[in-house]
Design an enzyme around this catalytic site. Structure first.
Site, mmCIF file in Angstrom:
data_model
loop_
_atom_site.group_PDB
_atom_site.id
_atom_site.type_symbol
_atom_site.label_atom_id
_atom_site.label_comp_id
_atom_site.label_asym_id
_atom_site.label_seq_id
_atom_site.Cartn_x
_atom_site.Cartn_y
_atom_site.Cartn_z
ATOM 1 N N SER A 1 -4.901 -7.880 3.867
ATOM 2 C CA SER A 1 -5.047 -6.079 3.219
ATOM 3 C C SER A 1 -4.271 -5.029 3.789
ATOM 4 O O SER A 1 -2.968 -5.612 3.865
ATOM 5 C CB SER A 1 -6.293 -5.632 3.243
ATOM 6 O OG SER A 1 -6.643 -5.497 1.859
ATOM 7 N N HIS B 1 -12.675 -9.797 -2.160
ATOM 8 C CA HIS B 1 -11.387 -9.373 -1.173
ATOM 9 C C HIS B 1 -12.055 -9.891 0.264
ATOM 10 O O HIS B 1 -12.873 -9.018 0.898
ATOM 11 C CB HIS B 1 -11.117 -7.860 -1.734
ATOM 12 C CG HIS B 1 -10.249 -7.686 -0.635
ATOM 13 N ND1 HIS B 1 -8.678 -7.294 -0.736
ATOM 14 C CD2 HIS B 1 -10.174 -6.779 0.353
ATOM 15 C CE1 HIS B 1 -7.537 -6.972 -0.144
ATOM 16 N NE2 HIS B 1 -8.586 -6.033 0.574
HETATM 17 C C1 GCU Z 1 -7.430 -0.349 -0.625
HETATM 18 C C2 GCU Z 1 -5.636 0.188 -0.726
HETATM 19 C C3 GCU Z 1 -5.518 -1.496 -0.872
HETATM 20 C C4 GCU Z 1 -5.590 -1.835 0.668
HETATM 21 C C5 GCU Z 1 -6.915 -2.216 1.129
HETATM 22 C C6 GCU Z 1 -7.351 -2.671 2.346
HETATM 23 O O1 GCU Z 1 -8.406 -0.642 -1.266
HETATM 24 O O2 GCU Z 1 -6.357 0.070 -2.183
HETATM 25 O O3 GCU Z 1 -4.583 -0.898 -0.393
HETATM 26 O O4 GCU Z 1 -5.030 -3.133 0.924
HETATM 27 O O5 GCU Z 1 -8.082 -0.947 0.908
HETATM 28 O O6 GCU Z 1 -6.770 -2.005 3.359
HETATM 29 O O7 GCU Z 1 -8.703 -3.117 2.786
#
Ligand code: GCU
Length: 421
Positions: free
Chosen positions: A261, A402
């Protein structure tokens, strides 16, 4: 009448704002765009071989990403001291060596330190290693009671017992699912992790973390082309690499940088900006990571820059709601890693990260790998879910949300065993 017009204007404004907040998840609404050719310089010169790529195109792309997206690190800061806080030859039921190594930095009367937790398989040989950041402290990645709890600022997460921005014993082991330590060790790799909040707390505040150590005079925050938080986290990974170069047990020529992420965006930038990393794994890195910005699918540059203004350098804000003006896209960030192996991964339900955009990032980075005779992504269609493509450029989309799962690590270990030599 005046009131009525004001009211109308107010609703028009609200409508406009909320429309911008509605992420697009409809493929038919992806705007038409022209993707910049990684093999053509900004002034239109065609790149035909890797020598020209290295002497002309790679430097100008690296420069662009530095000045307009992640920001320049405004100076050198070497490790002032390395403190081994703890070491054991009998970790993980006797299968591994554990070290907790603190790197200390000093400048302008200020000090910053961060701790690397390292597990290494027991062997006489120097071992390859995965290195990556975690979101909630080193003690969250394992049940191991010896792992020291960081005192650095943390985002609150009551379900992990994190309130008042302090990490606690309650969160020990809460993220073991994201780090398959046993599998990694069994496969002959080491694992090194760092709590990202020790390098720079993840908030829009540049008075803490590493930034102030490199300010000049009465500077309060980075200049428009200077490092944001991702630049700082990536800097931290390079300093960890400086340490690996000194550690006899680690093969510094086989260090793979991993991240999920926001930390997957960080892993890409670390690999692009520091060629000592032998490979990169970017798990569901999405917008500002592996996903093409010009698709405006899921998270957009507008949303990411507003919600997380501290991640990128200020110059990057010039491109929010203005993706068409970007002379680069994220496939070129991935291409900066060539010819070193890179793995991009998505999850089916993680539409916010735009799996297709991530796949296309890997696909369109491929021509640069081909200059080196390396195999990238050869099919233009996304592979079926749970069917990884593993070449020097690798990609998979798995079922689920995710996250980082055992399935992900099984693929990374298999791929790294083949491509990180
Ligand atoms: C949020 C953000 C993302 C990121 C994510 C994370 O959702 O919008 O860009 O990748 O956090 O780091 O879990």
């Amino acid at each position: 009448m005046k009131k009525f017009i004001l009211c109308l204007l107010f609703f028009a404004f609200l409508f406009n704002v909320s429309a911008q907040f509605d992420a697009n998840y409809d493929e038919s609404k992806v705007p038409e765009f022209k993707l910049p050719d990684p093999l053509k310089t900004f002034n239109g010169q065609k790149i035909r071989n890797y020598k020209k790529w290295e002497s002309k195109r790679r430097p100008e792309l690296l420069n662009f990403f530095t000045e307009n997206m992640f920001g320049e690190v405004p100076g050198d800061l070497e490790i002032a001291s390395v403190d081994i806080l703890e070491e054991s030859n009998n970790a993980l039921n006797g299968k591994a060596v554990r070290k907790q190594v603190d790197l200390v930095f000093k400048n302008r009367g200020k000090t910053l330190d961060f701790t690397i937790l390292i597990y290494l398989p027991k062997t006489e040989e120097r071992v390859p290693l995965f290195v990556g950041y975690n979101f909630y402290g080193n003690h969250t990645i394992t049940e191991d009671v010896e792992v020291i709890i960081s005192e650095a600022w943390a985002n609150n997460n009551p379900s992990f017992g994190i309130i008042n921005n302090q990490l606690t014993e309650q969160s020990r082991g809460v993220r073991t699912n994201r780090w398959c330590v046993d599998k990694i060790i069994e496969a002959g790799f080491g694992l090194a992790v760092i709590y990202y909040g020790e390098v720079d707390p993840d908030k829009d505040d540049f008075s803490d973390g590493i930034h102030p150590l490199l300010y000049i005079d009465d500077q309060q925050q980075p200049a428009a082309d200077e490092w944001g938080a991702i630049g700082a986290w990536s800097w931290g990974l390079s300093r960890a690499m400086d340490y690996f170069e000194q550690d006899e047990a680690i093969d510094e020529s086989r260090v793979v940088v991993f991240g999920h992420s926001r930390l997957g965006k960080t892993a890409l930038w670390a690999g692009a900006s520091d060629e000592r990393f032998a490979g990169v794994i970017s798990n569901e890195s999405g917008c500002g990571g592996a996903a093409l910005s010009k698709r405006r699918f899921g998270e957009t540059l507008w949303r990411i820059n507003n919600r997380f203004p501290h991640w990128f350098c200020k110059n990057f804000r010039n491109y929010r709601k203005n993706e068409e003006a970007l002379p680069v896209d994220q496939h070129e960030l991935i291409a900066l890693i060539a010819p070193r192996p890179v793995y991009i991964a998505s999850a089916e339900e993680d539409r916010w990260s735009d799996p297709k955009g991530e796949f296309l990032g890997a696909l369109y980075a491929t021509p640069v790998y081909e200059l080196y005779g390396k195999k990238g992504i050869e099919q233009t269609e996304m592979p079926a879910v749970n069917y990884p493509i593993q070449n020097t450029v690798a990609y998979h989309i798995r079922t689920g949300e995710h996250d980082v799962t055992e399935f992900d690590w099984e693929q990374y270990i298999k791929w790294a065993s083949e491509f990180i030599k």
